[in-house]
Design a protein around this motif. Structure first.
Motif, PDB file in Angstrom:
ATOM      1  N   LEU A  91     -11.260  13.127  -2.742  1.00  0.00           N
ATOM      2  CA  LEU A  91     -10.389  11.989  -2.452  1.00  0.00           C
ATOM      3  C   LEU A  91      -9.838  11.319  -3.708  1.00  0.00           C
ATOM      4  O   LEU A  91      -8.967  10.455  -3.601  1.00  0.00           O
ATOM      5  CB  LEU A  91     -11.167  10.944  -1.633  1.00  0.00           C
ATOM      6  N   LEU A  92     -10.337  11.711  -4.869  1.00  0.00           N
ATOM      7  CA  LEU A  92      -9.890  11.082  -6.111  1.00  0.00           C
ATOM      8  C   LEU A  92      -8.641  11.772  -6.643  1.00  0.00           C
ATOM      9  O   LEU A  92      -8.489  12.990  -6.537  1.00  0.00           O
ATOM     10  CB  LEU A  92     -11.001  11.155  -7.165  1.00  0.00           C
ATOM     11  N   THR A  93      -7.750  10.966  -7.220  1.00  0.00           N
ATOM     12  CA  THR A  93      -6.581  11.510  -7.891  1.00  0.00           C
ATOM     13  C   THR A  93      -7.028  12.205  -9.172  1.00  0.00           C
ATOM     14  O   THR A  93      -7.910  11.702  -9.877  1.00  0.00           O
ATOM     15  CB  THR A  93      -5.592  10.382  -8.246  1.00  0.00           C
ATOM     16  N   GLU A  94      -6.446  13.336  -9.473  1.00  0.00           N
ATOM     17  CA  GLU A  94      -6.830  14.055 -10.682  1.00  0.00           C
ATOM     18  C   GLU A  94      -6.612  13.184 -11.919  1.00  0.00           C
ATOM     19  O   GLU A  94      -5.551  12.611 -12.114  1.00  0.00           O
ATOM     20  CB  GLU A  94      -6.009  15.348 -10.823  1.00  0.00           C
ATOM     21  N   VAL A 121      -4.287   0.931  -8.621  1.00  0.00           N
ATOM     22  CA  VAL A 121      -5.713   0.653  -8.442  1.00  0.00           C
ATOM     23  C   VAL A 121      -6.063   0.940  -6.986  1.00  0.00           C
ATOM     24  O   VAL A 121      -5.507   0.323  -6.075  1.00  0.00           O
ATOM     25  CB  VAL A 121      -6.066  -0.804  -8.787  1.00  0.00           C
ATOM     26  N   ASN A 122      -6.969   1.880  -6.761  1.00  0.00           N
ATOM     27  CA  ASN A 122      -7.425   2.231  -5.419  1.00  0.00           C
ATOM     28  C   ASN A 122      -8.782   1.585  -5.165  1.00  0.00           C
ATOM     29  O   ASN A 122      -9.729   1.810  -5.920  1.00  0.00           O
ATOM     30  CB  ASN A 122      -7.553   3.750  -5.277  1.00  0.00           C
ATOM     31  N   PRO A 138       0.881  -4.284 -10.984  1.00  0.00           N
ATOM     32  CA  PRO A 138      -0.062  -3.279 -10.480  1.00  0.00           C
ATOM     33  C   PRO A 138       0.227  -2.964  -9.019  1.00  0.00           C
ATOM     34  O   PRO A 138       0.719  -3.799  -8.264  1.00  0.00           O
ATOM     35  CB  PRO A 138      -1.403  -3.987 -10.617  1.00  0.00           C
ATOM     36  N   THR A 139      -0.079  -1.771  -8.603  1.00  0.00           N
ATOM     37  CA  THR A 139      -0.083  -1.414  -7.196  1.00  0.00           C
ATOM     38  C   THR A 139      -1.542  -1.289  -6.783  1.00  0.00           C
ATOM     39  O   THR A 139      -2.245  -0.380  -7.243  1.00  0.00           O
ATOM     40  CB  THR A 139       0.648  -0.081  -6.945  1.00  0.00           C
ATOM     41  N   VAL A 140      -2.009  -2.227  -5.970  1.00  0.00           N
ATOM     42  CA  VAL A 140      -3.399  -2.226  -5.520  1.00  0.00           C
ATOM     43  C   VAL A 140      -3.426  -1.757  -4.069  1.00  0.00           C
ATOM     44  O   VAL A 140      -2.766  -2.345  -3.214  1.00  0.00           O
ATOM     45  CB  VAL A 140      -4.041  -3.620  -5.650  1.00  0.00           C
ATOM     46  N   VAL A 141      -4.160  -0.688  -3.808  1.00  0.00           N
ATOM     47  CA  VAL A 141      -4.196  -0.091  -2.474  1.00  0.00           C
ATOM     48  C   VAL A 141      -5.613  -0.141  -1.915  1.00  0.00           C
ATOM     49  O   VAL A 141      -6.563   0.309  -2.562  1.00  0.00           O
ATOM     50  CB  VAL A 141      -3.714   1.375  -2.516  1.00  0.00           C
ATOM     51  N   ASP A 142      -5.756  -0.716  -0.731  1.00  0.00           N
ATOM     52  CA  ASP A 142      -7.036  -0.753  -0.029  1.00  0.00           C
ATOM     53  C   ASP A 142      -7.187   0.552   0.739  1.00  0.00           C
ATOM     54  O   ASP A 142      -6.483   0.797   1.718  1.00  0.00           O
ATOM     55  CB  ASP A 142      -7.063  -1.953   0.912  1.00  0.00           C
ATOM     56  N   ARG A 143      -8.109   1.403   0.296  1.00  0.00           N
ATOM     57  CA  ARG A 143      -8.291   2.714   0.915  1.00  0.00           C
ATOM     58  C   ARG A 143      -9.312   2.702   2.045  1.00  0.00           C
ATOM     59  O   ARG A 143      -9.611   3.759   2.614  1.00  0.00           O
ATOM     60  CB  ARG A 143      -8.747   3.720  -0.155  1.00  0.00           C
TER      61      ARG A 143
END
Length: 294
Positions: free
Chosen positions: A207-210, A238-239, A266-271
């Motif tokens: 699930l992590l971005t490379e 920021v995930n 920043p782009t903060v995304v709640d996963r």
């Protein structure tokens, strides 16, 4: 740990484990730059009755009141849970307040050895959490330590201050210095997890971005340290992979708000929507392995 035991833990020890050292001593009082907000001059004090007072806001109380303020939890039960994560159990033998000004928080446990995980009980615990294979075990250690003349062993996940977050099937705590864990990456993205089991789950499920930098909080009480570090990294993305409970949801909101103020655009995304209906990512992972994914 019960309420009476919690209230006997010295406030200066709790604050030190959260990375707050007193700025000065005035008689029997220790004065701090408030852990509740940013300030240049200390206006937060603790006294010999193990009580704290924040002069700027008028807020005050005992150890559990402070944990509720810092961790954003709304009950004594949840505050006790956060305190257990911070100081661990079995409860260390309580000590008198130090006469010097502490600069780094360390547990009173003595680490005896750190090596590969060999204990069958620890291996079975990891298997019960759906965490197996070299990609997991290479990042964990078997830590043997002594506390209050008793010896223990546990799974250890090293933090960035050289301490260890430790786990067994029945125990969650830490030995050594309390700190976040950072796993550096090469791209302009940061993933934030509350604990190492969720981080290892995300890694196991790809699930992590490379190249993503990973920050493991090791306690929601470390929110300020996380914001400070992410502000230094200045990522574009920021995930957040935090828990579905009061503390996790509060931390998601507070991190999002704080990062918006400190990190340019920043782009903060709640996963956490991926594991809706489950307490955390690892609980979702375990259920999916059992064919219960929903």
């Amino acid at each position: 740990m019960n309420i009476r035991q919690a209230k006997e833990i010295p406030l200066e020890e709790v604050l030190a484990r959260l990375g707050h050292a007193p700025a000065e001593r005035r008689g029997k009082e220790l004065w701090y730059r408030s852990p509740l907000r940013s300030e240049a001059k200390p206006s937060f004090k603790t006294n010999e009755r193990n009580q704290w007072y924040d002069f700027a806001t008028g807020k005050h109380g005992d150890v559990l009141d402070l944990i509720q303020e810092l961790c954003g939890v709304d009950s004594v039960k949840n505050a006790l849970a956060e305190l257990r994560r911070l100081v661990g159990e079995p409860l260390p033998e309580l000590r008198a307040a130090p006469k010097h000004l502490p600069t780094r928080a360390k547990s009173d446990a003595e680490i005896l050895s750190v090596g590969p995980i060999e204990s069958r009980s620890l291996i079975r615990y990891l298997e019960s959490r759906g965490l197996t294979g070299p990609s997991v075990t290479d990042q964990l250690k078997e830590v043997r330590y002594r506390r209050a003349d008793k010896e223990y062993f546990a799974i250890g996940f090293e933090n960035s201050a050289g301490g260890f977050e430790i786990r067994t099937a029945k125990f969650k705590g830490s030995v050594g210095s309390k700190a976040i864990t950072e796993i550096p990456g090469a791209c302009e993205a940061v993933a934030v997890f509350e604990g190492f089991t969720d981080y290892l789950t995300a890694q196991s499920r790809s699930l992590l971005t490379e190249g993503e930098t990973v920050v493991v909080m090791n306690s929601t009480a470390m929110s300020k340290a996380v914001v400070k570090r992410i502000a230094e990294l200045r990522p574009k993305l920021v995930n957040l992979w935090l828990d579905h409970d009061a503390a996790g949801e509060h931390t998601t909101r507070s991190l999002t708000e704080a990062l918006a103020k400190q990190v340019p655009e920043p782009t903060v995304v709640d996963r956490s929507g991926l594991y809706a209906g489950f307490k955390d990512l690892n609980a979702f992972h375990v259920a999916s392995l059992r064919g219960q994914e929903r």
